[in-house]
Motif scaffolding. Structure first.
Motif, PDB file in Angstrom:
ATOM      1  N   ASN A 130      46.523  43.078  38.966  1.00  0.00           N
ATOM      2  CA  ASN A 130      46.136  43.914  40.112  1.00  0.00           C
ATOM      3  C   ASN A 130      47.263  44.753  40.720  1.00  0.00           C
ATOM      4  N   ARG A 178      30.693  46.446  51.862  1.00  0.00           N
ATOM      5  CA  ARG A 178      29.270  46.174  52.128  1.00  0.00           C
ATOM      6  C   ARG A 178      29.049  44.899  52.956  1.00  0.00           C
ATOM      7  N   LEU A 271      44.234  49.568  32.724  1.00  0.00           N
ATOM      8  CA  LEU A 271      45.622  49.118  32.864  1.00  0.00           C
ATOM      9  C   LEU A 271      46.375  49.031  31.529  1.00  0.00           C
ATOM     10  N   TYR A 319      34.002  31.607  43.994  1.00  0.00           N
ATOM     11  CA  TYR A 319      34.587  32.952  43.915  1.00  0.00           C
ATOM     12  C   TYR A 319      33.478  34.005  43.969  1.00  0.00           C
ATOM     13  N   SER A 324      35.661  38.570  48.455  1.00  0.00           N
ATOM     14  CA  SER A 324      36.611  39.163  49.416  1.00  0.00           C
ATOM     15  C   SER A 324      37.502  38.118  50.066  1.00  0.00           C
ATOM     16  N   LYS A 327      41.413  35.188  45.708  1.00  0.00           N
ATOM     17  CA  LYS A 327      41.346  34.657  44.336  1.00  0.00           C
ATOM     18  C   LYS A 327      41.241  33.136  44.341  1.00  0.00           C
TER      19      LYS A 327
HETATM   20  N1  LIG Z   1      40.562  49.126  35.001  1.00  0.00           N
HETATM   21  C1  LIG Z   1      41.517  48.233  35.112  1.00  0.00           C
HETATM   22  O1  LIG Z   1      42.514  48.267  34.395  1.00  0.00           O
HETATM   23  C2  LIG Z   1      41.387  47.160  36.149  1.00  0.00           C
HETATM   24  C3  LIG Z   1      42.460  46.322  36.443  1.00  0.00           C
HETATM   25  C4  LIG Z   1      42.309  45.381  37.468  1.00  0.00           C
HETATM   26  C5  LIG Z   1      41.098  45.269  38.131  1.00  0.00           C
HETATM   27  N2  LIG Z   1      40.067  46.070  37.746  1.00  0.00           N
HETATM   28  C6  LIG Z   1      38.771  45.999  38.419  1.00  0.00           C
HETATM   29  O2  LIG Z   1      38.958  46.215  39.791  1.00  0.00           O
HETATM   30  C7  LIG Z   1      37.862  45.698  40.492  1.00  0.00           C
HETATM   31  C8  LIG Z   1      38.364  44.943  41.702  1.00  0.00           C
HETATM   32  O3  LIG Z   1      39.138  43.833  41.272  1.00  0.00           O
HETATM   33  P1  LIG Z   1      39.839  42.898  42.341  1.00  0.00           P
HETATM   34  O4  LIG Z   1      40.621  41.885  41.618  1.00  0.00           O
HETATM   35  O5  LIG Z   1      40.461  43.759  43.373  1.00  0.00           O
HETATM   36  O6  LIG Z   1      38.549  42.184  42.980  1.00  0.00           O
HETATM   37  P2  LIG Z   1      38.514  40.960  43.965  1.00  0.00           P
HETATM   38  O7  LIG Z   1      39.756  40.897  44.748  1.00  0.00           O
HETATM   39  O8  LIG Z   1      38.078  39.778  43.232  1.00  0.00           O
HETATM   40  O9  LIG Z   1      37.352  41.427  44.951  1.00  0.00           O
HETATM   41  C9  LIG Z   1      36.171  42.021  44.508  1.00  0.00           C
HETATM   42  C10 LIG Z   1      35.659  42.884  45.644  1.00  0.00           C
HETATM   43  O10 LIG Z   1      34.556  43.644  45.166  1.00  0.00           O
HETATM   44  C11 LIG Z   1      33.472  43.565  46.074  1.00  0.00           C
HETATM   45  N3  LIG Z   1      32.238  43.680  45.303  1.00  0.00           N
HETATM   46  C12 LIG Z   1      31.810  42.872  44.315  1.00  0.00           C
HETATM   47  N4  LIG Z   1      30.663  43.329  43.797  1.00  0.00           N
HETATM   48  C13 LIG Z   1      30.361  44.457  44.496  1.00  0.00           C
HETATM   49  C14 LIG Z   1      29.273  45.389  44.441  1.00  0.00           C
HETATM   50  N5  LIG Z   1      28.286  45.258  43.552  1.00  0.00           N
HETATM   51  N6  LIG Z   1      29.268  46.415  45.312  1.00  0.00           N
HETATM   52  C15 LIG Z   1      30.262  46.566  46.226  1.00  0.00           C
HETATM   53  N7  LIG Z   1      31.329  45.722  46.323  1.00  0.00           N
HETATM   54  C16 LIG Z   1      31.355  44.680  45.465  1.00  0.00           C
HETATM   55  C17 LIG Z   1      33.633  42.201  46.727  1.00  0.00           C
HETATM   56  O11 LIG Z   1      33.044  42.290  47.994  1.00  0.00           O
HETATM   57  P3  LIG Z   1      31.958  41.264  48.512  1.00  0.00           P
HETATM   58  O12 LIG Z   1      32.709  40.304  49.370  1.00  0.00           O
HETATM   59  O13 LIG Z   1      31.052  42.172  49.266  1.00  0.00           O
HETATM   60  O14 LIG Z   1      31.300  40.632  47.320  1.00  0.00           O
HETATM   61  C18 LIG Z   1      35.159  42.077  46.819  1.00  0.00           C
HETATM   62  O15 LIG Z   1      35.651  42.674  47.983  1.00  0.00           O
HETATM   63  C19 LIG Z   1      37.096  44.852  39.484  1.00  0.00           C
HETATM   64  O16 LIG Z   1      35.995  45.578  39.006  1.00  0.00           O
HETATM   65  C20 LIG Z   1      38.089  44.667  38.363  1.00  0.00           C
HETATM   66  O17 LIG Z   1      37.489  44.426  37.116  1.00  0.00           O
HETATM   67  C21 LIG Z   1      40.187  47.005  36.798  1.00  0.00           C
END
Ligand SMILES: NC(=O)c1ccc[n+]([C@@H]2O[C@H](COP(=O)([O-])OP(=O)(O)OC[C@H]3O[C@@H](n4cnc5c(N)ncnc54)[C@H](OP(=O)(O)O)[C@@H]3O)[C@@H](O)[C@H]2O)c1
Length: 332
Positions: A130, A178, A271, A319, A324, A327
């Motif tokens: 992250n 949300r 990433l 989780y 939110s 982890k």
């Molecule tokens: N592309 C890349 O290289 C890369 C690298 C790292 C992470 N990511 C992606 O980044 C995203 C965030 O990761 P993170 O580690 O920051 O997540 P995180 O800390 O685990 O938190 C997930 C967040 O997403 C919200 N959420 C979940 N489902 C949702 C939905 N359908 N609509 C709106 N909000 C929603 C949750 O809110 P609620 O409390 O409302 O559920 C929570 O705030 C993930 O999709 C992950 O796969 C991508």
């Protein structure tokens, strides 16, 4: 070694979670360019959820050990890596070999981050994905010299780090979430622009703010129709950067006219290729900079609980029930 085992991919997330077992498997012997790490901790990330459902871009041979990152101590080294013995490291593990939800993991030297002495090992477990993602994403905002960036899923850890970088660079952030608790928390932390995506006036409010504050970059972790709302709200010459698909829905509702006539772009960020393109020295520099932020306490990954491997099923359920909150760390 004790490991979490996924016997089969399952689109139904609950069935996928319930199928996980803890079993003893053989440790993978390191090749010349690999090390064996005694795992200190490994987090549960959204990519792990997608992985066990068979919906991620990494597909491993089954049965598989999930877990794409973690921290620990090097306890065995390949013949070319004697100098790394005993080092504390963070690691990134996306190859088709056993992942980080285990007592030990065998990792290629290119997927290691050797840690500074003062780096906390719990925080280091969440360093490789992250923080680097937020850094990579925010470099797009810097390149575009944007005044304001939009983040959705604003209670997540990547958006939290994006807010830190934005504050450092004098960039305003419009936060979209949300969950009432998350919205309250973000306002409590003093963030100026916090929007509730479930509000009936959400798209109108976002549109007005995005134009008023010149929000020309949006970082989208959600996808689905929500992407369309973000994209359409942004002014001329904007970019929607998609980096997650948390809604599990295809992107819809994008204005064709905006794409044609307003020079708006949609791009994706991943990433792994972003990291691979960095020169070794550049990677080292970013790694040191990010570690300093954690060591000083300026950056912190929110951790909601720490559990043993045996509690992986209940850990995944908690989780998913409140992402939110932070982890969940697996500690073998
Ligand atoms: N592309 C890349 O290289 C890369 C690298 C790292 C992470 N990511 C992606 O980044 C995203 C965030 O990761 P993170 O580690 O920051 O997540 P995180 O800390 O685990 O938190 C997930 C967040 O997403 C919200 N959420 C979940 N489902 C949702 C939905 N359908 N609509 C709106 N909000 C929603 C949750 O809110 P609620 O409390 O409302 O559920 C929570 O705030 C993930 O999709 C992950 O796969 C991508």
């Amino acid at each position: 070694m004790k490991s979490v085992i996924l016997p089969q991919y399952n689109r139904n997330v609950l069935r996928a979670i319930l199928s996980l077992k803890v079993e003893q498997i053989e440790k993978k012997i390191p090749t010349r360019d690999e090390v064996v790490i005694k795992v200190h901790a490994a987090p549960i990330n959204p990519s792990d959820i997608a992985f066990i459902q068979g919906g991620y871009n990494v597909v491993k041979t089954l049965p598989a050990v999930p877990g794409f990152e973690g921290s620990g101590t090097i306890v065995e080294v390949g013949s070319g890596l004697v100098h790394l013995m005993g080092k504390k490291v963070s690691f990134f593990a996306q190859s088709d070999s056993p992942g980080s939800w285990a007592e030990f993991i065998t990792v290629n030297k290119n997927d290691l981050i050797v840690l500074k002495d003062d780096m906390d090992l719990d925080q280091a477990a969440c360093l490789a994905i992250n923080p680097f993602t937020a850094f990579g994403l925010f470099s797009i905002a810097i390149e575009r010299e944007c005044a304001t960036a939009i983040v959705n899923a604003a209670g997540g850890q990547v958006p939290a780090f994006i807010r830190k970088l934005a504050a450092e660079h004098g960039v305003e952030v419009i936060n979209v979430a949300r969950n009432p608790e998350t919205l309250k928390q973000l306002k409590h932390e003093g963030h100026k622009y916090v929007l509730d995506e479930t509000d009936e006036k959400f798209s109108e409010t976002l549109n007005n703010l995005a134009h008023q504050l010149e929000a020309t970059v949006a970082f989208d972790a959600v996808g689905g129709p929500h992407s369309g709302v973000l994209f359409n709200a942004m002014p001329q010459d904007s970019e929607l950067v998609v980096y997650g698909g948390l809604s599990n829905k295809p992107m819809t509702d994008l204005s064709v006219m905006d794409i044609i006539f307003k020079d708006k772009l949609i791009s994706g960020f991943n990433l792994t290729p972003w990291m691979r393109e960095l020169e070794e020295a550049e990677f080292e520099e970013i790694s040191m900079l990010l570690q300093e932020k954690f060591i000083s306490g300026e950056w912190k990954t929110q951790i909601q609980s720490t559990i043993p491997l045996e509690e992986v099923v209940s850990g995944l359920k908690s989780y998913l029930g409140n992402m939110s909150k932070g982890k969940v760390l697996l500690k073998p």
